[in-house]
Every structure is written in C-alpha cells, then in structure tokens.
Design an enzyme around this catalytic site. Structure first.
Site, short mmCIF file in Angstrom:
data_model
loop_
_atom_site.label_atom_id
_atom_site.label_comp_id
_atom_site.label_asym_id
_atom_site.label_seq_id
_atom_site.Cartn_x
_atom_site.Cartn_y
_atom_site.Cartn_z
N TYR A 1 0.83 -1.22 0.00
CA TYR A 1 0.00 0.00 0.00
C TYR A 1 0.86 1.26 0.00
CZ TYR A 1 -3.17 -3.67 1.65
OH TYR A 1 -3.86 -4.86 1.81
N HIS A 2 1.84 1.28 -0.92
CA HIS A 2 2.74 2.43 -1.04
C HIS A 2 2.76 2.99 -2.46
CE1 HIS A 2 5.25 0.46 2.45
NE2 HIS A 2 4.10 0.98 2.87
N PRO A 3 1.61 3.32 -3.04
CA PRO A 3 1.63 3.85 -4.42
C PRO A 3 2.25 5.24 -4.45
CG PRO A 3 -0.56 4.06 -3.49
CD PRO A 3 0.24 3.27 -2.50
#
Length: 550
Positions: free
Chosen positions: A466-468
C-alpha cells in the site's frame, strides 16, 4: 466561497500544507471527500486492520488484473477520511534512505537531495526516543508529528533483532538516523496510545488558525487563460466552484491526483481526447511512473504460546479493547510492528533494498489468522522494483474510479530479488535466537524450495504494501515526462501545484507516510517563498558494500 489557497485532499501532505499556510497567516480551504476520523477503529493502533477494510474510510480501489500475478486484482486501500491514508495505515514511520533523495536530485528534482529534505523531516518530528538510543542529532523533537516506539516486551520481537545479528547483519538503534541498514526497533506515529495521524498533527491546528474544511468530491481544477482559479466540487447534491485567489494545491495522493489533473485537462492529449476532455496542457507523464512495494508474509508456527494469538478470540479482543478504552494501554496501544530490518540483497548494492516488518502473530492485513494458531511472521519485499505502471481514466466522469495498473513483477529483476528475499528471511528464522519458539514454516512451506516453487508462491500470494507513488513526478521543466517542477508547480499551468506521494521520482525505502508528510512541509515553503537551510549530514554506508552482502 473563496480563499487564497485551496488544498485538495486532507491526507498526509495536504494536512501539512494546510497547517503551514495557515500558520503563515494565509486563508485556506481544504477539500476532502471523506468524513470524520473519530472512532475506535481508527484511533486504536492495534485495530489497524479494520479501517482499511471499511467503505466508510477507504476508497475501495483495486487494481486491474495483474498479468504477472495470475491475473489477480489486488486491493489498493486509500484513505477517504480526514487524515487520508495516515488515518488508516499501519502507523509505521520511515523516512527513507538518504541516497533515495540524492537519486531524486540526480533525476532532475533539484533541491530535493537529502541535505535539502533532512531539515523538513526534523521540523515535522516530535521524536520521543531521545535518551533510549537513536541519533538525536538527526532527529526533531518539537514538531507536530509524534513518533514513538513500542514496548517490545514480546520475546519474539527481541528474537527477530537478535536473529538478524546472529545471521551476520548490523544492528541499528535508529534506522531513521545515520544508519538505516541493520535490525532494530521500529517507530510509529502513535502518541499516548492513540494513532497520531496527519489530521491530529496538522489539520486540527490548521483549523484552529482559521483553515476551513469543505466536504465534497473535487471534480476538476478550474483553469482560466492558463491559470488555476478554483476547484469544481460536488457536494450536498449540487456542483459549485470554490475560488482560489492565489493557488490551488492538489494533494489527493498517487491515485486521485493524476486522475484529477486529467479530468481538468492536464495529461496525455490522446488519452484525454478519448474521454472527451478538452486539453489544456499536454503532459505525457501524468498518471505514468506508478510504483509500489510488494511484499510476502513468511510465516512460522510457534512451539510455545508466546504470540499475540492468545488475544485472537472474542474474550481476548474484549480485554484488549476494554483496556485500551479505559487506559490507552496494552496490546491495543501499539501497531505491534515493533522490530524491523533493512538489508542489502547482495554485494555491490550500496544501501538496503529489502525491508522486513516483524509481527508476533501469523495474520493477514484482512485480519485472518493462520490455522495453526500461535505463530509469527516477517513481511518482506524488495524496495526498488524496476516495474512501472500507470493510472488512467475509466471515463470522462470524475465520479468513476480510475484504472489502476501497477504492472507488478514485469521485470526479471523483480523475480530474482523476491526469491532472494524469501531465502534470506528463512535464514534469519533459522538462527539460534528463534530456537525456543520455532516449530515449522507455515508459508510458503518447507516443500517450496526451487525457483519454480517460489515463483508460484509469489504469483499467488504477493500483496501490495500500500505504497503507491510517482504518478506526477518532479523533474526539470524541459523533461517531457515530468509533471511538476522542483517547486511543485504543474508544468504548463500557472497557479497550480501538486504536493503528495505522486511527485516522487522514485519510490523511497520503506513506508511512505513520512516522506509524504515531508513533501507537504517542503512544498508549503515553496508556496511561501522560503526554505530551510540545507544540512550536510552523511549517512552510514557499509564500508564493504562492494564485496560483501552483510
């Protein structure tokens, strides 16, 4: 309604931006589609798996089918709430490595080297580990963002660091200080037993200074004669325009920021034309350069009842919840990620490219636990994947979710690094420090040994961390793929900036909340025409990195 500045998005960077502008005496409107961040599921650190799976707080995005991951659609949680993703994330605080930012500078983000960003990390931090190890000279102690460490009283948490040392790796007292490389205590944005989000750190103080929060969906930036003059917002059943007398700052995150620009006529001309959008600025890089961290859970069954599994029942959860509600203490007062490791996957790599999150429980982000009961796990994944994806529009309707395609594992190097990460994790779990607690491997399972076995496991089980980021990247104004210049100004439009994780040229080491807040802090100074003096602190680099992996 109007203000000097309109900030689109009350997330990590947007809250920081709003506070610094309000602090300077500017009038500010913050547009946020999500609602209140009040409630135990957000505020109790131990309940972190809940808000990112709740439609009330999460946009509910998922990727397009990923061809290299068995065509799976992966979850892509993004905060739709005051505080944005800082209100639903794992609360882990990682600045990134100093060389990440020096790479940004080398790629055209002039003024974003580590010497330039370190003062902003220090300004934002209220670091509470001083006197308990760490690098005080590298840290800030009077900023709005509280940063603490967990109690680390579970024996598995300490065993993980000791196992890393036994395996021949460095230990580090402060991976956010001079030395990232090694095993040591994790840091988290938790204060007095509660999640300390960007909303608490920045937005509440901004509101106290007069900043206004407007609930609604930003549909497009209004641009007149090449200049941003406001934002079209859908709220209360109608569409209206909020006016900005000075600037509009888009801080909507790596998914929504490029989508908003494209709906506003800024992006690849051919793609906008497909959806009937008039082109105002033909910027080919809008939505491109999408990056993320993938990770796997390497899970072990425990031979003793020492894990957090003892709380994974109705009575245990009631105890944890009651103690937190009454005292803000106990297991619920920590995110339980209390030990970490940053290592290099092979010799010849100058700084870490693998990160570990250790958890004294075998569990997934959706809250489901391993059938074996007591266990522990390391989340592990490479930090700098060469794969790149894109955000594109699904339609010309701003209410439609954009298409999210990361193109995960599309490069051969991804597979080499992930296999190595799995094998190095197994080696750490095989150390003597885990001998009193280790039973057998749950996942991938001891039968999975060959490259082919590991590749099959990766294809079926790799998940987003969850690190876009990266979809509106900073670069030189003559770079055709840059979206914003080093002052965060959108190239081709006046009075418009982007300040969030979308501007990252390349993903940083570790979790992205801290770098995202830093971008908001630094971009606010660009808006205000000021800057903090650079600090030329030199990070620790393994002296034998060219020839040794550890």
């Amino acid at each position: 309604m109007q203000a000097e500045y309109i900030v689109v998005g009350a997330g990590s960077a947007g809250c920081a931006m709003a506070y610094r502008l309000a602090e300077a005496g500017k009038s500010v409107i913050v547009i946020e589609h999500g609602g209140s961040d009040w409630g135990p599921f957000i505020n109790m650190p131990g309940a972190l798996s809940y808000p990112m799976n709740m439609a009330r707080y999460d946009w509910g995005y998922e990727t397009e089918p990923e061809p290299h991951l068995n065509g799976r659609r992966l979850a892509c949680p993004r905060g739709k709430v005051l505080g944005g993703s800082s209100s639903i994330n794992g609360m882990i605080y990682v600045r990134g490595h100093a060389l990440d930012y020096d790479h940004w500078r080398e790629e055209g983000a002039e003024g974003w080297g580590y010497a330039d960003v370190l003062p902003y990390f220090r300004r934002m931090e209220n670091w509470h580990a001083c006197g308990h190890g760490g690098d005080p000279a590298w840290r800030g102690t009077d900023g709005p963002l509280h940063i603490t460490r967990g109690a680390r009283d579970n024996p598995l948490v300490k065993a993980f660091v000791e196992a890393g040392r036994e395996a021949g790796y460095e230990t580090t007292d402060d991976y956010n200080g001079a030395q990232q490389e090694g095993f040591g205590p994790f840091e988290m944005t938790v204060w007095k037993g509660e999640r300390w989000s960007a909303a608490k750190a920045y937005l509440r103080p901004a509101q106290a200074l007069g900043a206004k929060v407007v609930r609604g969906l930003a549909r497009r930036v209004v641009i007149n004669e090449g200049r941003a003059t406001g934002v079209e917002v859908a709220r209360r059943g109608r569409v209206e325009i909020l006016r900005a007398t000075r600037e509009v700052i888009v801080a909507a995150g790596a998914i929504n920021a490029p989508a908003l620009l494209m709906h506003s006529g800024i992006g690849p001309a051919a793609h906008l034309a497909e959806h009937g959008i008039d082109v105002i600025a033909d910027r080919a890089g809008v939505g491109q350069n999408l990056q993320d961290h993938l990770e796997l859970y390497i899970q072990m069954a425990a031979s003793q009842p020492v894990s957090l599994f003892k709380y994974w029942n109705l009575l245990g959860k009631a105890y944890v919840g009651a103690r937190w509600l009454l005292q803000r203490k106990g297991p619920g007062a920590s995110n339980q990620f209390e030990s970490t490791g940053f290592i290099r996957s092979e010799a010849g790599i100058p700084y870490p490219d693998i990160q570990f999150h250790f958890l004294p429980l075998a569990v997934r982000y959706d809250g489901s636990v391993a059938a074996e009961g007591h266990g522990f796990q390391a989340h592990v994944g490479p930090m700098r994947s060469p794969s790149r994806g894109a955000i594109t529009l699904r339609s010309g309707d701003p209410a439609d979710a954009p298409r999210i395609f990361f193109n995960y594992m599309s490069e051969e190097r991804d597979w080499v690094e992930f296999r190595r990460a799995i094998r190095l994790t197994r080696e750490i779990f095989a150390q003597e420090a885990f001998a009193p607690y280790r039973s057998h491997e749950i996942s991938p399972g001891e039968a999975a040994q060959s490259d082919e076995d590991l590749d099959a496991f990766i294809r079926e089980h790799a998940e987003s961390a969850y690190h876009p980021c990266g979809t509106c990247r900073i670069g030189r104004r003559d770079d055709p793929m840059a979206v914003v210049d080093p002052e965060n100004r959108v190239i081709g439009v006046e009075g418009l900036r982007v300040a969030d994780s979308s501007v990252f040229p390349r993903i940083t080491n570790g979790n992205l909340n801290a770098p995202s807040i830093m971008v908001g802090e630094k971009a606010a100074d660009h808006v205000l025409g000021r800057r903090l003096p650079s600090e030329n602190a030199q990070p620790w680099i393994h002296p034998e990195w060219r020839t040794a992996q550890r």
